[in-house]
Design a protein around this motif. Structure first.
Motif, PDB file in Angstrom:
ATOM      1  N   ALA A  90      45.727  30.343  43.251  1.00 22.81           N
ATOM      2  CA  ALA A  90      46.297  30.365  44.494  1.00 22.81           C
ATOM      3  C   ALA A  90      47.490  29.395  44.349  1.00 22.81           C
ATOM      4  CB  ALA A  90      45.267  29.925  45.545  1.00 22.81           C
ATOM      5  N   GLN A  91      47.423  28.381  43.554  1.00 22.52           N
ATOM      6  CA  GLN A  91      48.540  27.369  43.169  1.00 22.52           C
ATOM      7  C   GLN A  91      49.677  27.775  42.363  1.00 22.52           C
ATOM      8  OE1 GLN A  91      48.365  24.740  44.999  1.00 22.52           O
ATOM      9  NE2 GLN A  91      46.532  25.874  45.794  1.00 22.52           N
ATOM     10  N   THR A  92      49.311  29.120  41.620  1.00 20.02           N
ATOM     11  CA  THR A  92      50.281  29.788  40.976  1.00 20.02           C
ATOM     12  C   THR A  92      51.315  30.591  41.509  1.00 20.02           C
ATOM     13  OG1 THR A  92      49.219  31.773  40.116  1.00 20.02           O
ATOM     14  CG2 THR A  92      48.826  29.557  39.064  1.00 20.02           C
ATOM     15  N   PRO A  93      52.490  31.039  40.970  1.00 17.74           N
ATOM     16  CA  PRO A  93      53.259  32.142  41.685  1.00 17.74           C
ATOM     17  C   PRO A  93      52.648  33.493  41.382  1.00 17.74           C
ATOM     18  CG  PRO A  93      54.404  31.256  39.716  1.00 17.74           C
ATOM     19  CD  PRO A  93      53.172  30.567  39.896  1.00 17.74           C
ATOM     20  N   HIS A  94      51.653  33.669  40.720  1.00 17.62           N
ATOM     21  CA  HIS A  94      51.144  34.950  40.438  1.00 17.62           C
ATOM     22  C   HIS A  94      49.664  35.154  41.378  1.00 17.62           C
ATOM     23  CE1 HIS A  94      53.815  34.950  37.054  1.00 17.62           C
ATOM     24  NE2 HIS A  94      52.933  33.772  36.736  1.00 17.62           N
ATOM     25  N   ASP A  95      49.487  34.285  42.366  1.00 18.95           N
ATOM     26  CA  ASP A  95      48.484  34.465  43.501  1.00 18.95           C
ATOM     27  C   ASP A  95      48.669  35.953  43.987  1.00 18.95           C
ATOM     28  OD1 ASP A  95      46.147  33.499  44.802  1.00 18.95           O
ATOM     29  OD2 ASP A  95      47.458  33.733  46.556  1.00 18.95           O
ATOM     30  N   PRO A  96      49.605  36.578  44.453  1.00 15.61           N
ATOM     31  CA  PRO A  96      49.662  37.920  44.974  1.00 15.61           C
ATOM     32  C   PRO A  96      49.009  39.000  44.190  1.00 15.61           C
ATOM     33  CG  PRO A  96      51.925  36.796  45.181  1.00 15.61           C
ATOM     34  CD  PRO A  96      51.121  36.009  44.573  1.00 15.61           C
ATOM     35  N   LEU A  97      48.701  38.938  42.822  1.00 23.00           N
ATOM     36  CA  LEU A  97      47.894  39.646  41.905  1.00 23.00           C
ATOM     37  C   LEU A  97      46.627  39.876  42.380  1.00 23.00           C
ATOM     38  CD1 LEU A  97      49.108  38.557  38.428  1.00 23.00           C
ATOM     39  CD2 LEU A  97      49.703  40.798  39.678  1.00 23.00           C
ATOM     40  N   ARG A  98      46.125  38.744  42.978  1.00 22.86           N
ATOM     41  CA  ARG A  98      44.686  38.824  43.496  1.00 22.86           C
ATOM     42  C   ARG A  98      44.400  40.098  44.621  1.00 22.86           C
ATOM     43  NH1 ARG A  98      41.915  33.934  45.339  1.00 22.86           N
ATOM     44  NH2 ARG A  98      43.802  33.331  46.521  1.00 22.86           N
ATOM     45  N   ARG A  99      45.599  40.374  45.321  1.00 24.54           N
ATOM     46  CA  ARG A  99      45.526  41.375  46.299  1.00 24.54           C
ATOM     47  C   ARG A  99      45.946  42.656  45.992  1.00 24.54           C
ATOM     48  NH1 ARG A  99      46.471  36.666  48.036  1.00 24.54           N
ATOM     49  NH2 ARG A  99      48.301  36.393  48.085  1.00 24.54           N
ATOM     50  N   LYS A 100      46.381  43.004  44.615  1.00 23.60           N
ATOM     51  CA  LYS A 100      46.638  44.187  43.987  1.00 23.60           C
ATOM     52  C   LYS A 100      45.627  45.062  43.612  1.00 23.60           C
ATOM     53  CE  LYS A 100      51.504  43.638  42.167  1.00 23.60           C
ATOM     54  NZ  LYS A 100      52.177  43.900  40.860  1.00 23.60           N
ATOM     55  N   ARG A 101      45.647  46.242  43.158  1.00 22.55           N
ATOM     56  CA  ARG A 101      44.728  47.165  43.053  1.00 22.55           C
ATOM     57  C   ARG A 101      44.480  47.035  41.409  1.00 22.55           C
ATOM     58  NH1 ARG A 101      45.033  52.969  45.585  1.00 22.55           N
ATOM     59  NH2 ARG A 101      43.083  52.829  44.351  1.00 22.55           N
ATOM     60  N   GLU A 109      53.096  40.282  36.075  1.00 19.88           N
ATOM     61  CA  GLU A 109      53.721  40.993  37.165  1.00 19.88           C
ATOM     62  C   GLU A 109      53.628  42.431  36.847  1.00 19.88           C
ATOM     63  OE1 GLU A 109      54.259  40.116  40.294  1.00 19.88           O
ATOM     64  OE2 GLU A 109      54.179  37.890  39.486  1.00 19.88           O
ATOM     65  N   THR A 110      53.309  42.879  35.671  1.00 24.08           N
ATOM     66  CA  THR A 110      53.210  44.393  35.122  1.00 24.08           C
ATOM     67  C   THR A 110      51.683  44.715  35.101  1.00 24.08           C
ATOM     68  OG1 THR A 110      53.486  44.049  32.912  1.00 24.08           O
ATOM     69  CG2 THR A 110      55.572  44.163  34.126  1.00 24.08           C
ATOM     70  N   LEU A 111      50.762  43.865  35.413  1.00 23.79           N
ATOM     71  CA  LEU A 111      49.503  44.140  35.071  1.00 23.79           C
ATOM     72  C   LEU A 111      48.791  45.518  36.077  1.00 23.79           C
ATOM     73  CD1 LEU A 111      47.624  40.476  35.119  1.00 23.79           C
ATOM     74  CD2 LEU A 111      48.495  41.973  33.259  1.00 23.79           C
ATOM     75  N   CYS A 112      48.154  46.184  35.153  1.00 24.97           N
ATOM     76  CA  CYS A 112      47.293  47.370  35.854  1.00 24.97           C
ATOM     77  C   CYS A 112      45.990  47.303  34.992  1.00 24.97           C
ATOM     78  CB  CYS A 112      48.179  48.549  35.832  1.00 24.97           C
ATOM     79  SG  CYS A 112      48.543  49.150  33.957  1.00 24.97           S
ATOM     80  N   ASN A 113      45.191  48.054  35.730  1.00 28.91           N
ATOM     81  CA  ASN A 113      44.013  48.266  35.148  1.00 28.91           C
ATOM     82  C   ASN A 113      43.710  48.806  33.864  1.00 28.91           C
ATOM     83  OD1 ASN A 113      42.246  47.046  37.439  1.00 28.91           O
ATOM     84  ND2 ASN A 113      41.868  48.899  38.409  1.00 28.91           N
ATOM     85  N   SER A 114      42.985  48.527  33.094  1.00 32.32           N
ATOM     86  CA  SER A 114      42.893  49.125  31.459  1.00 32.32           C
ATOM     87  C   SER A 114      41.957  50.354  31.777  1.00 32.32           C
ATOM     88  CB  SER A 114      42.322  47.846  30.636  1.00 32.32           C
ATOM     89  OG  SER A 114      41.089  47.581  31.117  1.00 32.32           O
ATOM     90  N   ASP A 115      41.568  50.632  30.625  1.00 31.29           N
ATOM     91  CA  ASP A 115      40.457  51.789  30.661  1.00 31.29           C
ATOM     92  C   ASP A 115      39.275  51.547  31.297  1.00 31.29           C
ATOM     93  OD1 ASP A 115      42.630  53.481  29.393  1.00 31.29           O
ATOM     94  OD2 ASP A 115      41.748  53.171  27.449  1.00 31.29           O
ATOM     95  N   ASP A 116      38.993  50.494  31.127  1.00 33.63           N
ATOM     96  CA  ASP A 116      37.535  49.886  31.696  1.00 33.63           C
ATOM     97  C   ASP A 116      37.697  49.215  33.109  1.00 33.63           C
ATOM     98  OD1 ASP A 116      38.644  47.475  31.032  1.00 33.63           O
ATOM     99  OD2 ASP A 116      36.677  46.775  29.988  1.00 33.63           O
TER     100      ASP A 116
END
Length: 107
Positions: free
Chosen positions: A32-43, A86-93
């Motif tokens: 939550a202290q990082t600028p990447h916290d919104p990733l926790r709410r992504k799919r 910022e470009t993360l998406c789910n992998s095959d698993d």
């Protein structure tokens, strides 16, 4: 979603403590202290591995990966470059392994 994989492998870690809950809370607060916290709410499911071990293993990892032949209290091994978060998406698993955190009980 942030998923914490806890591995208690070595060291004298007290059994009365809920290490999984503590690891989850610490990771959530740190994230939550990082600028990447919104990733926790992504799919996307982001996994952080937390390993509880002893000085001997941490010293070996510190020597092998950092060239420092001494134990330390914590080591971290990121698996994703910061500029790619910022470009993360789910992998095959269905999960993206963000990285590993290794803690030594004695230090």
């Amino acid at each position: 979603m942030l998923d914490i994989a806890l591995i208690a492998e070595a060291g004298d870690w007290p059994e009365a403590t809920d290490w999984e809950m503590l690891a989850r809370r610490a990771a959530e607060v740190a994230f939550a202290q990082t600028p990447h916290d919104p990733l926790r709410r992504k799919r996307v499911t982001i996994e952080v591995s937390v390993k509880l071990t002893d000085d001997a293993e941490v010293q070996a990892l510190n020597r092998d990966y950092r060239g420092k032949d001494a134990p330390t209290n914590v080591l971290s091994f990121p698996m994703v470059q910061a500029d790619l978060l910022e470009t993360l998406c789910n992998s095959d698993d269905g999960e993206v392994l963000l990285g590993d955190i290794v803690l030594a009980r004695e230090t």
